[in-house]
Enzyme design. Structure first.
Site: not given
Length: 391
Positions: A45, A67, A147, A176, A209, A238, A243, A260, A263-264
Site C-alpha cells: 500500500s 494488500t 455500510d 473502510t 486508512r 494504527d 504517515e 500501520h 494486518g501485518y
C-alpha cells in the site's frame, strides 16, 4: 521476464524468482526509472501507482498489490494502458480483527470493564469488518454494522446509520477504504462533529486508512478529554493521516499507537503474497498455485489445555499469547520520540518498523485442548485450533 517487487513482501522473492528475474526495492521510494523494462510490478500500500510512476513503464503488463486495499492504485489508468491489475482482498482480515480484540481486551483491563458488556460499532462491512463481526458473534458480543454501500447493493445483513452507531455504541472501529468522491466519502469521516456526537467514555479505533480520521479534530478532542474539559474519549490509531509522518502532539494522547501493522500478521502477509503470485501464474497460464500455509514456519507459541470453562481472564491470556498490542505500542513510541524534529528520520523509522516487523501469528497458531462443556466451540469460531478432550 523482469519482476519488480516491494522488498517488504515476504516470500515474494523466492516465489516470483521461479518465474523470472526478480528486482527488489523499497516500495515507498519507487520511481518511473525503476519501471523501465519491467514486465510485472508487485507492491504494497505504500506505493502509489499513478501516471508519474508508470510513465516510463515500456514493458509493464501486470500490477499486483499484496494488500486488501486498492486506493493506492489508479486502476482506470492501468486499464487504459492494457495492464492487468490484481489485489489480495481479505488477506489481512484476521490480523486486523485480532488487533482490535487485543486493543479492547487491554483497554478493558486498564479501565476496569469487560468487553462482553460493550456494544461495538463497525463502520465498513467488507472483508475486515465482516470478519470482526464474525469474531464478535463467536463471543456473543453485540455490535452494529454500518455500510451504506453494501446496504444499497442488497446485502441482507442488518445495517445501522452512523447516527445510530454514535448514539448506541461504546466502541467504534473503522474498516473502510479511503474515498473522497461519491455519495459516501470516507475522507475525514471521523471529524469534529462525529467525535462530538460520541457517547461519553467512547473508544475509537482506526485500523483502516489514516485520512479517514481528521487527526487534528481527534487531537483537540483528546486534549479536552484528558484535561477534564470534555467527554472522556479513548483512541487507538494504527494509521495516521500523513504517515509515515506522525503528529507527536497527538501520539501521547492515544491509548495505543502503531505504525500501520494491524494486518501485518505473518499469515496475512503470506496470504497477500500467494494470492498475487497465484493470479500472476494464472495470467501467464502457468499451473503453479501455492498455499500460504505451506510457507509458514512452526509457530513458537505453546499449546494450551483448559481445565475449566474459559472466562474473561482466560480469553485475555489466550489473546495476549498471540498478540499483545502493548509491545508494538511501546516500540513505536520510542522510535517516534527519538526522531522528534527530523521528518526524514521519522519516515525512515516508521517504515523500518514495518519492514522489520516481528513474525506475529494468528490465533490459529495456538492449539487449545478442552472438553465441550468448556466452551471450546466458541474459541474455534474465534479462530483458535481446537482439540476436543473426550476423556
Amino acid at each position: 521476464m523482469k519482476i519488480l517487487i516491494d522488498e517488504n513482501m515476504p516470500y515474494a522473492a523466492e516465489l516470483f524468482g521461479q518465474l523470472g528475474e526478480v528486482v527488489t526495492k523499497p516500495g515507498r521510494t519507487l520511481s518511473a526509472d525503476d519501471l523501465i523494462d519491467i514486465d510485472a510490478l508487485m507492491i504494497r500500500s505504500v506505493t502509489k501507482v499513478n501516471h508519474n510512476l508508470i510513465s516510463k513503464a515500456n514493458k509493464l503488463q501486470f500490477v499486483g498489490t499484496a494488500t486488501a486495499g486498492q486506493d493506492h492504485v489508479d486502476q482506470a489508468l492501468l486499464a487504459e494502458r492494457g495492464i492487468t491489475f490484481t489485489s489480495a482482498p481479505g488477506c489481512n482480515k484476521v490480523g486486523v480483527a485480532e488487533y482490535v480484540l487485543s486493543a479492547l481486551m487491554v483497554i478493558g483491563q486498564q479501565q476496569g470493564f469487560s468487553i462482553f458488556d460493550k456494544t461495538i460499532g463497525i463502520i465498513g462491512a467488507g472483508n475486515v469488518g465482516s470478519y470482526l463481526a464474525q469474531c464478535l458473534d463467536a463471543l456473543g458480543i453485540p455490535y452494529l454494522l454500518n455500510d451504506p454501500i453494501k446496504e444499497q447493493e442488497g446485502d441482507t445483513r442488518q445495517f445501522h446509520s452512523l447516527e445510530a452507531i454514535k448514539a448506541q455504541c461504546d466502541v467504534i472501529t473503522v474498516h473502510t477504504p479511503i474515498t473522497k468522491d461519491g455519495e459516501y466519502p470516507t475522507h475525514h469521516l471521523i471529524n469534529e462533529a462525529f467525535i462530538d456526537a460520541l457517547q461519553p467514555d467512547a473508544i475509537l479505533i482506526n485500523a483502516a486508512r489514516g485520512p479517514v480520521t481528521d487527526n487534528q479534530a481527534l487531537k483537540k478532542a483528546l486534549q479536552l478529554s484528558q484535561s477534564g474539559l470534555g467527554k472522556k474519549l479513548t483512541a487507538v490509531l494504527d494509521v495516521f493521516e500523513f504517515e509515515p509522518h506522525v503528529d507527536l502532539e497527538l501520539l501521547p494522547l492515544l491509548a495505543f499507537a502503531t505504525p500501520h501493522i494491524a494486518g501485518y500478521g505473518l499469515e496475512g502477509k503470506a496470504r497477500g503474497t500467494t494470492m498475487v503470485f497465484n493470479r500472476y501464474c494464472a495470467f501467464l497460464n502457468i499451473d503453479q498455485a501455492v498455499e500460504a500455509s505451506s510457507l509458514l514456519p512452526i509457530a513458537p507459541v505453546p499449546n494450551v489445555s483448559l481445565s475449566r470453562k474459559w472466562d474473561d481472564a482466560t480469553l485475555f491470556s489466550l489473546i495476549q499469547l498471540i498478540y499483545d498490542i502493548r509491545k508494538d505500542d511501546a516500540l513505536f513510541r520510542r522510535n517516534m520520540v527519538v526522531t522528534k524534529g527530523n521528518e526524514a528520520q521519522m519516515a525512515t523509522a516508521f517504515d523500518q518498523m514495518r519492514k522489520n516487523y516481528w513474525d506475529r501469528r494468528e490465533y490459529s497458531a495456538i492449539t487449545v485442548t478442552g472438553k465441550v462443556g468448556f466452551g471450546v466451540e466458541s474459541l474455534a469460531k474465534l479462530g483458535f485450533t481446537v482439540v476436543e478432550d473426550i476423556q
